[in-house]
Design a protein around this motif. Structure first.
Motif, PDB file in Angstrom:
ATOM      1  N   ALA A 191       0.816  -1.212   0.000  1.00 57.76           N
ATOM      2  CA  ALA A 191       0.000   0.000   0.000  1.00 57.76           C
ATOM      3  C   ALA A 191       0.847   1.259   0.000  1.00 57.76           C
ATOM      4  CB  ALA A 191      -0.922   0.015   1.215  1.00 57.76           C
ATOM      5  N   GLN A 192       2.018   1.195   0.632  1.00 57.72           N
ATOM      6  CA  GLN A 192       2.814   2.414   0.796  1.00 57.72           C
ATOM      7  C   GLN A 192       4.270   2.047   1.019  1.00 57.72           C
ATOM      8  OE1 GLN A 192       1.580   4.566   4.280  1.00 57.72           O
ATOM      9  NE2 GLN A 192       2.102   6.515   3.373  1.00 57.72           N
ATOM     10  N   VAL A 193       5.176   2.817   0.436  1.00 58.29           N
ATOM     11  CA  VAL A 193       6.596   2.681   0.712  1.00 58.29           C
ATOM     12  C   VAL A 193       6.949   3.766   1.714  1.00 58.29           C
ATOM     13  CG1 VAL A 193       8.929   2.813  -0.212  1.00 58.29           C
ATOM     14  CG2 VAL A 193       7.147   1.688  -1.531  1.00 58.29           C
ATOM     15  N   LEU A 194       7.450   3.343   2.877  1.00 60.48           N
ATOM     16  CA  LEU A 194       7.737   4.293   3.948  1.00 60.48           C
ATOM     17  C   LEU A 194       9.104   4.936   3.782  1.00 60.48           C
ATOM     18  CD1 LEU A 194       6.307   2.128   6.829  1.00 60.48           C
ATOM     19  CD2 LEU A 194       5.172   3.965   5.593  1.00 60.48           C
ATOM     20  N   THR A 195      10.125   4.136   3.517  1.00 57.69           N
ATOM     21  CA  THR A 195      11.464   4.676   3.309  1.00 57.69           C
ATOM     22  C   THR A 195      12.166   3.881   2.226  1.00 57.69           C
ATOM     23  OG1 THR A 195      12.442   3.218   4.980  1.00 57.69           O
ATOM     24  CG2 THR A 195      11.757   5.411   5.705  1.00 57.69           C
ATOM     25  N   ALA A 196      13.054   4.553   1.542  1.00 53.98           N
ATOM     26  CA  ALA A 196      13.896   3.894   0.564  1.00 53.98           C
ATOM     27  C   ALA A 196      15.125   3.353   1.282  1.00 53.98           C
ATOM     28  CB  ALA A 196      14.311   4.888  -0.516  1.00 53.98           C
ATOM     29  N   PRO A 197      15.781   2.353   0.733  1.00 54.70           N
ATOM     30  CA  PRO A 197      16.976   1.836   1.384  1.00 54.70           C
ATOM     31  C   PRO A 197      18.077   2.884   1.395  1.00 54.70           C
ATOM     32  CG  PRO A 197      16.729   0.871  -0.785  1.00 54.70           C
ATOM     33  CD  PRO A 197      15.489   1.670  -0.509  1.00 54.70           C
ATOM     34  N   GLU A 198      18.798   2.963   2.513  1.00 56.19           N
ATOM     35  CA  GLU A 198      19.888   3.930   2.614  1.00 56.19           C
ATOM     36  C   GLU A 198      21.148   3.328   2.014  1.00 56.19           C
ATOM     37  OE1 GLU A 198      20.448   5.313   6.574  1.00 56.19           O
ATOM     38  OE2 GLU A 198      18.327   5.803   6.839  1.00 56.19           O
ATOM     39  N   PRO A 199      21.791   4.046   1.108  1.00 58.41           N
ATOM     40  CA  PRO A 199      23.026   3.513   0.530  1.00 58.41           C
ATOM     41  C   PRO A 199      24.146   3.510   1.566  1.00 58.41           C
ATOM     42  CG  PRO A 199      22.618   5.741  -0.251  1.00 58.41           C
ATOM     43  CD  PRO A 199      21.424   5.326   0.566  1.00 58.41           C
TER      44      PRO A 199
END
Length: 100
Positions: A81-89
């Motif tokens: 339903a929702q992406v909360l955070t993108a992966p941190e490089p």
């Protein structure tokens, strides 16, 4: 000409309905499909059931979501339903600042 003038209010109501309700809903669905197709490992997501987790793998139709340590579930992409955070490089600079 009189019958055409009688249809004008109905046409205007349909146009307003399309502009205020249908068009924004179509845009929202298009954005959600784009979001679901661009999932990658490490994204924190919320499923339509309200379960939060982290994407640990993905293929064409399904996504593996880790909901707790050692607990991974396989869900359909449409269940996101929702992406909360993108992966941190990961970078070397962040490792250097932790040493202080």
């Amino acid at each position: 000409m009189g019958s055409l003038a009688g249809l004008l209010p109905f046409v205007l109501i349909l146009a307003v309905f399309w502009l205020l309700i249908l068009r924004p809903q179509q845009r929202k669905q298009r954005e959600l499909r784009s979001l679901q197709s661009s999932l990658s490992t490490g994204n924190e997501v919320m499923l339509t059931s309200g379960i939060f987790g982290t994407v640990s793998g993905a293929d064409d139709d399904h996504v593996l979501v880790e909901i707790a340590t050692g607990v991974t579930v396989k869900v359909a992409r449409g269940a996101i339903a929702q992406v909360l955070t993108a992966p941190e490089p990961e970078s070397d600079e962040s490792a250097g600042s932790e040493e202080n």
